[in-house]
Scaffold this active site. Structure first.
Site, PDB file in Angstrom:
ATOM      1  N   CYS A   1       1.050  -1.263   0.224  1.00 26.04           N
ATOM      2  CA  CYS A   1      -0.030   0.023   0.145  1.00 26.04           C
ATOM      3  C   CYS A   1       0.873   1.354  -0.247  1.00 26.04           C
ATOM      4  O   CYS A   1       1.730   1.352   0.845  1.00 26.04           O
ATOM      5  CB  CYS A   1      -1.024   0.169   1.302  1.00 26.04           C
ATOM      6  SG  CYS A   1      -2.277  -1.259   1.118  1.00 26.04           S
TER       7      CYS A   1
ATOM      8  N   ARG B   1       6.400  -0.950  -3.912  1.00 22.94           N
ATOM      9  CA  ARG B   1       6.029  -1.580  -2.672  1.00 22.94           C
ATOM     10  C   ARG B   1       5.169  -2.836  -2.611  1.00 22.94           C
ATOM     11  O   ARG B   1       5.023  -3.604  -2.041  1.00 22.94           O
ATOM     12  CB  ARG B   1       5.373  -0.378  -1.748  1.00 22.94           C
ATOM     13  CG  ARG B   1       6.272   0.758  -1.511  1.00 22.94           C
ATOM     14  CD  ARG B   1       5.373   1.853  -1.032  1.00 22.94           C
ATOM     15  NE  ARG B   1       4.804   1.727   0.301  1.00 22.94           N
ATOM     16  CZ  ARG B   1       5.619   2.053   1.397  1.00 22.94           C
ATOM     17  NH1 ARG B   1       6.692   2.673   1.245  1.00 22.94           N
ATOM     18  NH2 ARG B   1       4.917   1.864   2.459  1.00 22.94           N
TER      19      ARG B   1
ATOM     20  N   ASN C   1      -3.459   3.094   4.774  1.00 22.08           N
ATOM     21  CA  ASN C   1      -2.487   2.089   4.795  1.00 22.08           C
ATOM     22  C   ASN C   1      -2.644   1.405   6.303  1.00 22.08           C
ATOM     23  O   ASN C   1      -3.030   2.325   7.375  1.00 22.08           O
ATOM     24  CB  ASN C   1      -1.278   2.426   4.777  1.00 22.08           C
ATOM     25  CG  ASN C   1      -0.898   2.744   3.303  1.00 22.08           C
ATOM     26  OD1 ASN C   1      -1.557   2.614   2.558  1.00 22.08           O
ATOM     27  ND2 ASN C   1       0.423   3.336   3.181  1.00 22.08           N
ATOM     28  N   GLY C   2      -2.534   0.234   6.438  1.00 18.69           N
ATOM     29  CA  GLY C   2      -2.739  -0.655   7.874  1.00 18.69           C
ATOM     30  C   GLY C   2      -3.753  -1.460   7.733  1.00 18.69           C
ATOM     31  O   GLY C   2      -4.548  -1.606   6.764  1.00 18.69           O
TER      32      GLY C   2
ATOM     33  N   GLU D   1      18.363 -18.515   1.279  1.00 21.73           N
ATOM     34  CA  GLU D   1      18.089 -17.385   0.564  1.00 21.73           C
ATOM     35  C   GLU D   1      18.073 -17.590  -0.980  1.00 21.73           C
ATOM     36  O   GLU D   1      17.156 -17.020  -1.626  1.00 21.73           O
ATOM     37  CB  GLU D   1      19.266 -16.456   0.972  1.00 21.73           C
ATOM     38  CG  GLU D   1      19.343 -14.992   0.289  1.00 21.73           C
ATOM     39  CD  GLU D   1      18.033 -14.307   0.272  1.00 21.73           C
ATOM     40  OE1 GLU D   1      16.979 -14.583   1.245  1.00 21.73           O
ATOM     41  OE2 GLU D   1      17.873 -13.191  -0.378  1.00 21.73           O
TER      42      GLU D   1
ATOM     43  N   LYS E   1      14.807 -16.646  -3.234  1.00 25.39           N
ATOM     44  CA  LYS E   1      14.957 -15.687  -4.355  1.00 25.39           C
ATOM     45  C   LYS E   1      14.054 -16.516  -5.509  1.00 25.39           C
ATOM     46  O   LYS E   1      13.257 -15.888  -6.448  1.00 25.39           O
ATOM     47  CB  LYS E   1      16.320 -15.448  -4.951  1.00 25.39           C
ATOM     48  CG  LYS E   1      17.037 -14.333  -4.047  1.00 25.39           C
ATOM     49  CD  LYS E   1      16.679 -13.159  -4.189  1.00 25.39           C
ATOM     50  CE  LYS E   1      15.705 -12.738  -3.279  1.00 25.39           C
ATOM     51  NZ  LYS E   1      16.065 -12.227  -1.983  1.00 25.39           N
TER      52      LYS E   1
ATOM     53  N   GLU F   1      10.308 -16.611  -4.923  1.00 18.73           N
ATOM     54  CA  GLU F   1       9.546 -15.258  -5.051  1.00 18.73           C
ATOM     55  C   GLU F   1       9.304 -14.698  -6.294  1.00 18.73           C
ATOM     56  O   GLU F   1       8.124 -14.045  -6.603  1.00 18.73           O
ATOM     57  CB  GLU F   1       9.779 -14.210  -3.780  1.00 18.73           C
ATOM     58  CG  GLU F   1      11.087 -13.869  -4.129  1.00 18.73           C
ATOM     59  CD  GLU F   1      11.572 -12.925  -2.857  1.00 18.73           C
ATOM     60  OE1 GLU F   1      10.735 -12.252  -2.414  1.00 18.73           O
ATOM     61  OE2 GLU F   1      12.809 -12.627  -2.733  1.00 18.73           O
TER      62      GLU F   1
ATOM     63  N   HIS G   1      17.942 -37.308   5.520  1.00 24.34           N
ATOM     64  CA  HIS G   1      17.008 -37.396   6.607  1.00 24.34           C
ATOM     65  C   HIS G   1      15.711 -37.256   6.178  1.00 24.34           C
ATOM     66  O   HIS G   1      14.830 -36.934   6.976  1.00 24.34           O
ATOM     67  CB  HIS G   1      17.493 -36.541   7.825  1.00 24.34           C
ATOM     68  CG  HIS G   1      18.674 -36.896   8.410  1.00 24.34           C
ATOM     69  ND1 HIS G   1      19.031 -38.021   9.238  1.00 24.34           N
ATOM     70  CD2 HIS G   1      19.875 -36.153   8.249  1.00 24.34           C
ATOM     71  CE1 HIS G   1      20.305 -37.850   9.383  1.00 24.34           C
ATOM     72  NE2 HIS G   1      20.918 -36.902   8.951  1.00 24.34           N
TER      73      HIS G   1
ATOM     74  N   LYS H   1       6.782  -4.989  -1.269  1.00 27.26           N
ATOM     75  CA  LYS H   1       8.419  -4.783  -0.767  1.00 27.26           C
ATOM     76  C   LYS H   1       8.343  -4.469   0.729  1.00 27.26           C
ATOM     77  O   LYS H   1       9.022  -4.847   1.316  1.00 27.26           O
ATOM     78  CB  LYS H   1       8.705  -3.512  -1.517  1.00 27.26           C
ATOM     79  CG  LYS H   1      10.258  -3.038  -1.389  1.00 27.26           C
ATOM     80  CD  LYS H   1      11.100  -3.993  -2.015  1.00 27.26           C
ATOM     81  CE  LYS H   1      12.545  -3.682  -1.511  1.00 27.26           C
ATOM     82  NZ  LYS H   1      13.165  -4.951  -1.747  1.00 27.26           N
TER      83      LYS H   1
END
Ligand code: M6R
Length: 623
Positions: free
Chosen positions: A2, A27, A101-102, A496, A500, A503, A519, A618
């Site tokens: 937002c 964002r 926003n929120g 990581e 990447k 996403e 295992h 973001k």
């Protein structure tokens, strides 16, 4: 997640609002909208489910005039991404328009009460509740005693204040009133807002990026503050304690407008910026004479730091992965026990934490709701909280008792790249610093400094693997599953790498410590599931090689990242990517480069929206 923009002044609001929303696109959002207001025609509203391009086309067909307006990019929480749910929302039959926003946690009960008083809801959002609530509160405030315009404005501010008192949750709000065509009220609790101070005009945005080029004078609104903006004035007040003098700051010169500079995507540009962003993270922080690192903003004396017995590193996503590398670094170099906590768990988990424990929140954006809440909770308990953060003046930077900025520059791509490697550089320097306060020798400190100083050049050389990565990407882009494997410092690097790929290419990927394969996860290995191993020379080279052989023996394709012409690995692996040699503790930084490039290239081949992947934001400003 937002984005808000707002404008009040003497110029047309629409151009700033649209360009501001564009700059907030990074964002993450799924719908967008703008409202402008004129005394003659009241509100004009344009909203779309989809991208800003669509919004612009819609505005081009039906231009929006007015010297005051608000805009919003919405990342759906309450209700799907539709035009009806897009902001701005109207309240009180066109009396109020606002963007939010929120998350309003008690919206359901407020909504029921407003419905019972005759208010009609057009959306499924929690935000529309706030618009009706303000309109309703305003309606019930006596207008009869109002003698002049400034008193009348006080009534609108009071309506906002009383409405905010009824909200539980988080908000950044920008509010317009049909009957006040030069009044913009903004309020903040948990969702960031920045005011840009211009000449006879005021700007509002969720972060500083929309303001660049319009003004360099800014005011960061703090929680529980309300700002009353008119073309020639800004008045800030605390929700409960009255007027405050606004703290006008100058926007740093380097916070310039983000542009692609010839790169196809921000993510690729940011991958290639890493030699420089690492230089920036190191600048002025290595103390050769004392074989240590130095930081300006920890706000603790060396004596206080010397008495720290334990460290908690907390964050989310990529920043949490950085924390895992930090754990290895600090425990090894400083012999200090470290725990790494998901911020979303730490904020509610209530673990026993001794008084001599230091808490670091790791965050690129400085706005991640869970990290912010975890730090607040730790601070409330009396711990010294520190932020390792990229965005200057962000909420977490403000809340923490001190911290270290990454100086990586704006990271626009949703997938974190340069912020991650800068976090690792800062954590390496922290480990060096704590190590030198304790048991690390002068020689060992000097060696680490030399290696860190060498790092930007090493990363420049690492980027030369791009051609090899492109070939590997072309070969495996259609895979449905991927495994990322490494040991020791390369285990968090594997996590990581898998994140990447997930996403931005939407391929399912898992990271594991390579020895864990037998295992359970080795059952996933088949001829269609590539396993990427990090097998650089170093402490666990032979061990990883055995794990690689176990996968190979089961017919799984193997991609190996090596750091020399390793004939043994080359004879086993199907594909090899070569990176420069680095000490164990720097390998996650070096290996991050091919892992980022691989995710990027595969995402491009699959036609994915690299910089704005589906469903992601973001700044994750909701919990
Ligand atoms: O801004 P932060 O570092 O606090 O963000 C935390 C995560 O949301 C973030 O790292 C996320 O996992 C990234 N999209 C990863 O690339």
């Amino acid at each position: 997640m937002c984005g808000i923009v707002g404008y009040v002044g003497n110029n047309d609001a629409c151009p700033f609002l649209v360009s501001g929303l564009r700059r907030l696109e990074y964002r993450g959002y799924d719908s967008a909208g703008i409202a402008t207001l004129t005394a003659a025609d009241g509100f004009r509203l344009t909203r779309v489910a989809g991208r800003i391009d669509l919004l612009e086309k819609s505005i081009a067909r039906k231009p929006m005039f007015g010297t005051i307006g608000i805009g919003h990019t919405r990342w759906a929480t309450h209700g799907p991404a539709t035009e009806e749910n897009a902001h701005p929302h109207m309240g009180g039959n066109g009396l109020v328009s606002l963007v939010h926003n929120g998350v309003i946690e008690n919206y359901e009960s407020l909504k029921q009460s407003l419905i019972s008083r005759g208010y009609l809801f057009k959306s499924a959002t929690d935000s529309e509740v706030v618009a009706h609530l303000i309109a309703d509160t305003l309606k019930h405030l006596p207008a009869s005693s109002i003698a002049n315009n400034s008193e009348s404005i006080d009534r609108y501010v009071e309506a906002v204040r009383q409405s905010l008192d009824q909200l539980r949750g988080t908000y950044g709000l920008a509010i317009l009133f049909r009957d006040q065509p030069d009044l913009l009220i903004v309020a903040r609790c948990g969702s960031p807002l920045v005011i840009g101070v211009g000449k006879s005009e005021q700007f509002v945005a969720s972060d500083t990026s929309p303001l660049v080029g319009y003004t360099d004078r800014i005011v960061y609104l703090a929680d529980h503050q309300i700002a009353v903006l008119r073309p020639d004035s800004i008045q800030v007040q605390h929700r409960d304690h009255g007027k405050i003098r606004p703290d006008v700051q100058t926007l740093a010169a380097q916070e310039t407008e983000a542009s692609l500079e010839g790169f196809e995507h921000f993510m690729l540009k940011e991958i290639y910026e890493q030699p420089q962003s690492i230089r920036n993270a190191l600048r002025g922080r290595l103390d050769r004479d004392n074989a240590t690192a130095k930081f300006g903003g920890l706000n603790l004396t060396p004596q206080q730091l010397r008495s720290v017995k334990r460290i908690i590193l907390t964050g989310c996503g990529t920043s949490w992965h950085a924390g895992l590398v930090g754990e290895y670094l600090i425990e090894e170099l400083a012999r200090l026990p470290v725990e790494v906590e998901y911020a979303s768990e730490l904020r509610y988990r209530n673990p026993p934490v001794d008084t001599d424990t230091l808490i670091f929140g790791i965050t690129q954006s400085g706005e991640t709701a869970d990290t912010l809440a975890a730090l607040r909770e730790m601070k409330r308990k009396g711990h010294h909280t520190l932020a390792i953060c990229n965005v200057v003046g962000s909420s977490i930077a403000q809340v923490a008792d001190g911290g270290i900025y990454l100086h990586a520059g704006p990271e626009i791509g949703v997938a974190s790249t340069k912020a991650f490697t800068s976090q690792l550089v800062v954590l390496s320097m922290l480990a060096l610093y704590f190590g030198r306060l304790r048991f690390l020798s002068y020689e060992a400190g000097q060696r680490i400094i030399r290696q860190l100083e060498q790092l930007p050049e090493t990363i420049e050389k690492t980027l030369e693997c791009h051609g090899q990565v492109r070939e590997v990407a072309a070969k495996y882009a259609s895979a449905s599953n991927f495994l990322y494997l490494g040991r020791y410092y390369n285990f968090p690097a594997a996590l990581e790498g898998a994140l990447k790929l997930k996403e931005i290419s939407y391929i399912h990927a898992e990271g594991y410590p390579a020895a864990e394969m037998k295992h359970g996860p080795i059952a996933l290995v088949d001829e269609n599931t590539p396993s990427l191993f990090m097998v650089p020379q170093g402490a666990v080279y032979d061990k990883v090689l055995s794990n690689l052989q176990e996968v190979k023996a089961r017919g799984g394709p193997v991609i190996a990242i090596v750091d020399q012409q390793d004939s043994h690995v080359m004879s086993l692996a199907d594909d090899v990517i070569t990176v420069p040699q680095a000490e164990d503790f720097l390998q996650p930084i070096v290996n991050a480069i091919p892992l980022q490039l691989l995710a990027y290239e595969i995402a491009c081949i699959r036609g994915c929206d690299v910089d704005k992947p589906r469903n992601l934001a973001k700044s994750v400003t909701v919990e």
